[in-house]
Design an enzyme around this catalytic site. Sequence first.
Site, short mmCIF file in Angstrom:
data_model
loop_
_atom_site.label_atom_id
_atom_site.label_comp_id
_atom_site.label_asym_id
_atom_site.label_seq_id
_atom_site.Cartn_x
_atom_site.Cartn_y
_atom_site.Cartn_z
N PHE A 132 -7.36 -7.38 -11.27
CA PHE A 132 -5.77 -7.45 -11.27
C PHE A 132 -5.21 -8.55 -10.64
CE2 PHE A 132 -1.64 -6.21 -9.70
CZ PHE A 132 -1.31 -5.51 -10.74
N ASN A 241 -1.58 -0.60 -3.57
CA ASN A 241 -0.58 -1.07 -4.80
C ASN A 241 -1.48 -0.42 -5.89
OD1 ASN A 241 0.64 -2.20 -6.95
ND2 ASN A 241 -0.29 -4.04 -6.67
N PRO A 242 -1.17 1.11 -5.88
CA PRO A 242 -1.96 1.71 -7.14
C PRO A 242 -1.84 1.50 -8.42
CG PRO A 242 -0.24 3.14 -6.21
CD PRO A 242 -0.12 2.09 -5.54
C1 SAM Z 1 -2.62 -2.36 -9.25
S1 SAM Z 1 -4.21 -2.89 -9.10
C2 SAM Z 1 -3.98 -3.64 -7.38
C3 SAM Z 1 -4.88 -4.52 -6.67
C4 SAM Z 1 -4.72 -5.27 -5.46
N1 SAM Z 1 -4.51 -4.43 -4.22
C5 SAM Z 1 -3.35 -5.92 -5.71
O1 SAM Z 1 -2.34 -5.56 -5.16
O2 SAM Z 1 -3.45 -7.29 -6.16
C6 SAM Z 1 -4.84 -1.53 -8.53
C7 SAM Z 1 -6.50 -1.32 -8.25
O3 SAM Z 1 -6.82 0.00 -8.01
C8 SAM Z 1 -8.31 0.31 -8.50
N2 SAM Z 1 -8.39 1.68 -8.87
C9 SAM Z 1 -7.76 2.21 -10.13
N3 SAM Z 1 -8.10 3.64 -9.95
C10 SAM Z 1 -9.01 3.79 -8.83
C11 SAM Z 1 -9.57 4.96 -8.20
N4 SAM Z 1 -9.53 6.14 -8.89
N5 SAM Z 1 -10.15 4.70 -7.10
C12 SAM Z 1 -10.34 3.61 -6.45
N6 SAM Z 1 -9.53 2.58 -7.06
C13 SAM Z 1 -8.98 2.61 -7.99
C14 SAM Z 1 -8.19 -0.64 -9.71
O4 SAM Z 1 -9.51 -0.94 -10.05
C15 SAM Z 1 -7.34 -1.78 -9.18
O5 SAM Z 1 -8.19 -2.99 -8.70
#
Ligand code: SAM
Length: 340
Positions: A132, A241-242
């Site tokens: 991302f 930032n999920p």
């Molecule tokens: C919207 S991105 C945010 C990335 C970074 N924090 C940013 O703001 O640029 C959401 C992140 O959550 C991770 N993610 C999604 N589902 C997840 C889960 N069940 N457990 C851990 N990480 C998860 C994804 O792989 C992704 O890297």
Amino acid sequence: MKLWGQILWTLLSGSRGRRGAPQGWALNSWKPRSSLSGQLSATEVVSHWTQVFEQRGIPEAQESSEYIVAHVLGAKTFQSLRPVLWTKPLAPKQLQYIQELCSHRLQRMPVQYILGEWDFQGLSLKMEPPVFIPRPETEELVEWVLEEVAQRPPAVGAQGGPLILEVGCGSGAIALSLLSQLPESQVIAVDKGEAAVRLTRKNAQRLQLQDRIWIVPLDITSEGCWTHLLPWGPIDLVVSNPPYVFHKDMEQLAPEICSYEDLVALDGGEEGMDIITCILTLAPQLLNASGSIFLEVDPRHPELVSSWLQSRPDLRLSLVAVRKDFCGRPRFLHVRKSAA
Ligand SMILES: C[S@@+](CC[C@H](N)C(=O)[O-])C[C@H]1O[C@@H](n2cnc3c(N)ncnc32)[C@H](O)[C@@H]1O
Ligand SMILES: *[C@@H]1O[C@H](CO)[C@@H](O)[C@H](O)[C@H]1NC(C)=O
């Protein structure tokens, strides 16, 4: 495009306005011009590629063209190039490299992946698909966390700065910018994506922040996953930032996003709440007695989260503040653990 108009669709221009959606275009409307191998200055090359991108319906044509040409000339932005370089003829090798990078843009690859790096909160981070790409509004989330930390002196007897858990670290943007601005802090950064874990590690090393960050491959929806986090001791802050895009909105995402970014980073399930509720369920077990959670969400989420929390009094969490992003939409939440 209305909903994600400036947030997810536009990767480059942040709060700036944008032109309309791409028009239909003929595949054969673009041909490399032979004149491009002649005596061309950077300014001329930028306008050539801007025109090509416009003809081919590539969004942010001029920004894309400027970023690529500046990159090949060793600068971050076209405006920051030494003016003498604007008019100096480019070498054939440079033209060729620009052409190669621009051909990726014609395939709708985001500029951040083409350049392989992007700035976030003044840090230069490596970018690699499909991890991302950090969005400009997430910088506002980081700034809010920094303000809150500055306002609350550490508890008596507490050592050093806050211990922070970041859920879903992606490229490491949030975790690393907090670490760099809070020299006493430590971060546990988790992500379920292997590529994200690797990229955060790489970025931490490059920025010499690797000694204060633990990067853990973890799916926070997996059962009992919080037991992996418990040994770190009570955490002061959870930041995330999920993935929060409503599943039905996923199909509106721009080709830049759907074809290149990991959709697991975006898709938050039916109401975009899947990972948010998971974080809120997990956090009370990990947080200190007055710990906080900061989340970036969709504008529809403040209400949804507020009513969800009311249905879960057992979590002892309350939504204490909502902040707007630079477009005036409610996008950031501060949830606090309240005393029993
Ligand atoms: C919207 S991105 C945010 C990335 C970074 N924090 C940013 O703001 O640029 C959401 C992140 O959550 C991770 N993610 C999604 N589902 C997840 C889960 N069940 N457990 C851990 N990480 C998860 C994804 O792989 C992704 O890297
Ligand atoms: C708990 O965390 C908050 C930050 O969320 C911090 O202000 C507070 O000092 C911490 N409390 C203790 C006892 O460490």
